[in-house]
Scaffold this motif. Sequence first.
Motif, PDB file in Angstrom:
ATOM      1  N   ASP A 134       0.833  -1.190   0.000  1.00  0.00           N
ATOM      2  CA  ASP A 134       0.000   0.000   0.000  1.00  0.00           C
ATOM      3  C   ASP A 134       0.873   1.246   0.000  1.00  0.00           C
ATOM      4  OD1 ASP A 134       0.823   0.312   2.676  1.00  0.00           O
ATOM      5  OD2 ASP A 134      -1.104  -0.308   3.491  1.00  0.00           O
ATOM      6  N   LEU A 135       0.237   2.404  -0.155  1.00  0.00           N
ATOM      7  CA  LEU A 135       0.978   3.663  -0.239  1.00  0.00           C
ATOM      8  C   LEU A 135       1.794   3.943   1.018  1.00  0.00           C
ATOM      9  CD1 LEU A 135      -1.773   5.792  -1.984  1.00  0.00           C
ATOM     10  CD2 LEU A 135       0.462   5.244  -2.940  1.00  0.00           C
ATOM     11  N   ALA A 136       1.257   3.591   2.176  1.00  0.00           N
ATOM     12  CA  ALA A 136       1.969   3.858   3.429  1.00  0.00           C
ATOM     13  C   ALA A 136       3.259   3.049   3.511  1.00  0.00           C
ATOM     14  CB  ALA A 136       1.073   3.550   4.630  1.00  0.00           C
ATOM     15  N   ALA A 137       3.242   1.818   3.023  1.00  0.00           N
ATOM     16  CA  ALA A 137       4.431   0.963   3.089  1.00  0.00           C
ATOM     17  C   ALA A 137       5.573   1.494   2.229  1.00  0.00           C
ATOM     18  CB  ALA A 137       4.077  -0.456   2.652  1.00  0.00           C
ATOM     19  N   LEU A 138       5.246   2.241   1.185  1.00  0.00           N
ATOM     20  CA  LEU A 138       6.273   2.762   0.286  1.00  0.00           C
ATOM     21  C   LEU A 138       6.656   4.210   0.591  1.00  0.00           C
ATOM     22  CD1 LEU A 138       4.981   1.232  -3.048  1.00  0.00           C
ATOM     23  CD2 LEU A 138       6.835   0.410  -1.591  1.00  0.00           C
ATOM     24  N   ASN A 139       6.011   4.806   1.561  1.00  0.00           N
ATOM     25  CA  ASN A 139       6.287   6.198   1.910  1.00  0.00           C
ATOM     26  C   ASN A 139       7.586   6.309   2.702  1.00  0.00           C
ATOM     27  OD1 ASN A 139       6.046   8.952   2.512  1.00  0.00           O
ATOM     28  ND2 ASN A 139       4.852   8.522   4.348  1.00  0.00           N
ATOM     29  N   SER A 140       8.479   7.168   2.244  1.00  0.00           N
ATOM     30  CA  SER A 140       9.725   7.380   2.979  1.00  0.00           C
ATOM     31  C   SER A 140       9.911   8.837   3.372  1.00  0.00           C
ATOM     32  CB  SER A 140      10.915   6.923   2.128  1.00  0.00           C
ATOM     33  OG  SER A 140      10.987   7.688   0.943  1.00  0.00           O
ATOM     34  N   SER A 141       8.878   9.660   3.125  1.00  0.00           N
ATOM     35  CA  SER A 141       9.044  11.097   3.359  1.00  0.00           C
ATOM     36  C   SER A 141       8.281  11.619   4.570  1.00  0.00           C
ATOM     37  CB  SER A 141       8.617  11.876   2.114  1.00  0.00           C
ATOM     38  OG  SER A 141       7.256  11.628   1.836  1.00  0.00           O
ATOM     39  N   GLY A 142       7.739  10.753   5.380  1.00  0.00           N
ATOM     40  CA  GLY A 142       7.009  11.205   6.563  1.00  0.00           C
ATOM     41  C   GLY A 142       5.515  11.309   6.305  1.00  0.00           C
ATOM     42  N   PRO A 143       4.772  11.834   7.274  1.00  0.00           N
ATOM     43  CA  PRO A 143       3.314  11.878   7.174  1.00  0.00           C
ATOM     44  C   PRO A 143       2.830  12.727   5.995  1.00  0.00           C
ATOM     45  CG  PRO A 143       4.058  12.465   9.379  1.00  0.00           C
ATOM     46  CD  PRO A 143       5.267  12.389   8.519  1.00  0.00           C
ATOM     47  N   THR A 144       1.885  12.184   5.240  1.00  0.00           N
ATOM     48  CA  THR A 144       1.220  12.905   4.159  1.00  0.00           C
ATOM     49  C   THR A 144      -0.222  12.448   4.118  1.00  0.00           C
ATOM     50  OG1 THR A 144       1.502  11.327   2.364  1.00  0.00           O
ATOM     51  CG2 THR A 144       3.372  12.779   2.816  1.00  0.00           C
ATOM     52  N   GLU A 145      -1.075  13.202   3.438  1.00  0.00           N
ATOM     53  CA  GLU A 145      -2.459  12.755   3.335  1.00  0.00           C
ATOM     54  C   GLU A 145      -2.631  11.674   2.292  1.00  0.00           C
ATOM     55  OE1 GLU A 145      -3.099  16.139   0.194  1.00  0.00           O
ATOM     56  OE2 GLU A 145      -2.081  16.147   2.081  1.00  0.00           O
ATOM     57  N   SER A 146      -1.637  11.459   1.433  1.00  0.00           N
ATOM     58  CA  SER A 146      -1.801  10.461   0.381  1.00  0.00           C
ATOM     59  C   SER A 146      -1.158   9.119   0.705  1.00  0.00           C
ATOM     60  CB  SER A 146      -1.267  11.000  -0.946  1.00  0.00           C
ATOM     61  OG  SER A 146       0.089  11.331  -0.821  1.00  0.00           O
ATOM     62  N   ALA A 147      -0.227   9.052   1.630  1.00  0.00           N
ATOM     63  CA  ALA A 147       0.430   7.779   1.976  1.00  0.00           C
ATOM     64  C   ALA A 147      -0.405   7.073   3.029  1.00  0.00           C
ATOM     65  CB  ALA A 147       1.848   8.028   2.463  1.00  0.00           C
ATOM     66  N   ARG A 148      -1.442   6.387   2.591  1.00  0.00           N
ATOM     67  CA  ARG A 148      -2.410   5.817   3.515  1.00  0.00           C
ATOM     68  C   ARG A 148      -2.303   4.303   3.585  1.00  0.00           C
ATOM     69  NH1 ARG A 148      -8.016   7.994   2.295  1.00  0.00           N
ATOM     70  NH2 ARG A 148      -8.360   6.960   4.274  1.00  0.00           N
ATOM     71  N   ASP A 149      -2.487   3.785   4.787  1.00  0.00           N
ATOM     72  CA  ASP A 149      -2.570   2.344   4.983  1.00  0.00           C
ATOM     73  C   ASP A 149      -3.798   1.819   4.248  1.00  0.00           C
ATOM     74  OD1 ASP A 149      -0.364   2.023   6.802  1.00  0.00           O
ATOM     75  OD2 ASP A 149      -1.605   2.921   8.362  1.00  0.00           O
ATOM     76  N   GLY A 150      -3.670   0.653   3.656  1.00  0.00           N
ATOM     77  CA  GLY A 150      -4.816   0.009   3.025  1.00  0.00           C
ATOM     78  C   GLY A 150      -5.223   0.591   1.690  1.00  0.00           C
ATOM     79  N   VAL A 151      -4.409   1.502   1.132  1.00  0.00           N
ATOM     80  CA  VAL A 151      -4.728   2.131  -0.149  1.00  0.00           C
ATOM     81  C   VAL A 151      -3.562   1.909  -1.102  1.00  0.00           C
ATOM     82  CG1 VAL A 151      -5.226   4.304  -1.338  1.00  0.00           C
ATOM     83  CG2 VAL A 151      -6.189   3.884   0.930  1.00  0.00           C
ATOM     84  N   GLY A 152      -3.850   1.336  -2.244  1.00  0.00           N
ATOM     85  CA  GLY A 152      -2.844   1.118  -3.274  1.00  0.00           C
ATOM     86  C   GLY A 152      -2.962   2.166  -4.359  1.00  0.00           C
ATOM     87  N   PHE A 153      -2.312   1.893  -5.484  1.00  0.00           N
ATOM     88  CA  PHE A 153      -2.388   2.844  -6.585  1.00  0.00           C
ATOM     89  C   PHE A 153      -2.411   2.103  -7.900  1.00  0.00           C
ATOM     90  CE2 PHE A 153      -1.600   6.605  -9.066  1.00  0.00           C
ATOM     91  CZ  PHE A 153      -2.261   7.567  -8.325  1.00  0.00           C
ATOM     92  N   GLY A 154      -3.374   2.457  -8.735  1.00  0.00           N
ATOM     93  CA  GLY A 154      -3.510   1.864 -10.059  1.00  0.00           C
ATOM     94  C   GLY A 154      -2.860   2.758 -11.094  1.00  0.00           C
ATOM     95  N   LEU A 155      -3.432   2.772 -12.270  1.00  0.00           N
ATOM     96  CA  LEU A 155      -2.916   3.611 -13.345  1.00  0.00           C
ATOM     97  C   LEU A 155      -3.738   4.902 -13.381  1.00  0.00           C
ATOM     98  CD1 LEU A 155      -2.389   0.868 -16.078  1.00  0.00           C
ATOM     99  CD2 LEU A 155      -0.771   1.724 -14.365  1.00  0.00           C
ATOM    100  N   GLY A 156      -3.402   5.810 -12.481  1.00  0.00           N
ATOM    101  CA  GLY A 156      -4.084   7.099 -12.416  1.00  0.00           C
ATOM    102  C   GLY A 156      -5.021   7.286 -11.249  1.00  0.00           C
ATOM    103  N   PHE A 157      -5.165   6.291 -10.398  1.00  0.00           N
ATOM    104  CA  PHE A 157      -6.118   6.375  -9.300  1.00  0.00           C
ATOM    105  C   PHE A 157      -5.552   5.731  -8.039  1.00  0.00           C
ATOM    106  CE2 PHE A 157      -8.360   5.297 -13.267  1.00  0.00           C
ATOM    107  CZ  PHE A 157      -9.125   6.441 -13.445  1.00  0.00           C
TER     108      PHE A 157
END
Length: 169
Positions: free
Chosen positions: A38-61
């Motif tokens: 998920d986005l949170a697992a790949l975040n290395s820059s600290g807290p953001t509103e987009s790096a969320r647990d349980g949320v992945g990323f497709g092609l544009g979404f």
Amino acid sequence: YMRFCKMLANGGELDGVRVIGPRTLKYMTMNHLPGGKDLAALNSSGPTESARDGVGFGLGFAVLLDPAVSQTLGTPGEYYWGGAGGTYMWVDPANDLFVVGDAHQRIYRHKVTLSKVGIDIKGRGKRLRINYRTTDEIRRWATSKLANCAIDDLDGQPDSLVGYRSLTH
């Protein structure tokens, strides 16, 4: 954009015309992050509103993978995108729903006060005061362009840009 989201919610078809094939749309809205993370697992820059647990990323979404992990009410497979200017879209194919919005009504002629349309947000809204996408210089320049503009909190009350900061220079 409303018609685009309607087409997405309708499985790639709009007004009886196939725009995107069902397999292509399914592929676009799958999680494509390495290892299925998920986005949170790949975040290395600290807290953001987009790096969320349980949320992945497709092609544009962004794609909801697990509502329990993300601590949101939702359906696995729903997808969304939020623009930097307050615009957003959200599609829940399983429940035949989609939303297109503009939090600051920049693309519409009439402002919307949420409480006047039955949405009570008083005391529930949060302001993200940290800008991690642009430098402090760009944030200050953009804020100066809004200096004489009335900004509201989406419920008819005044808001301000005081206290916002950027993490980079």
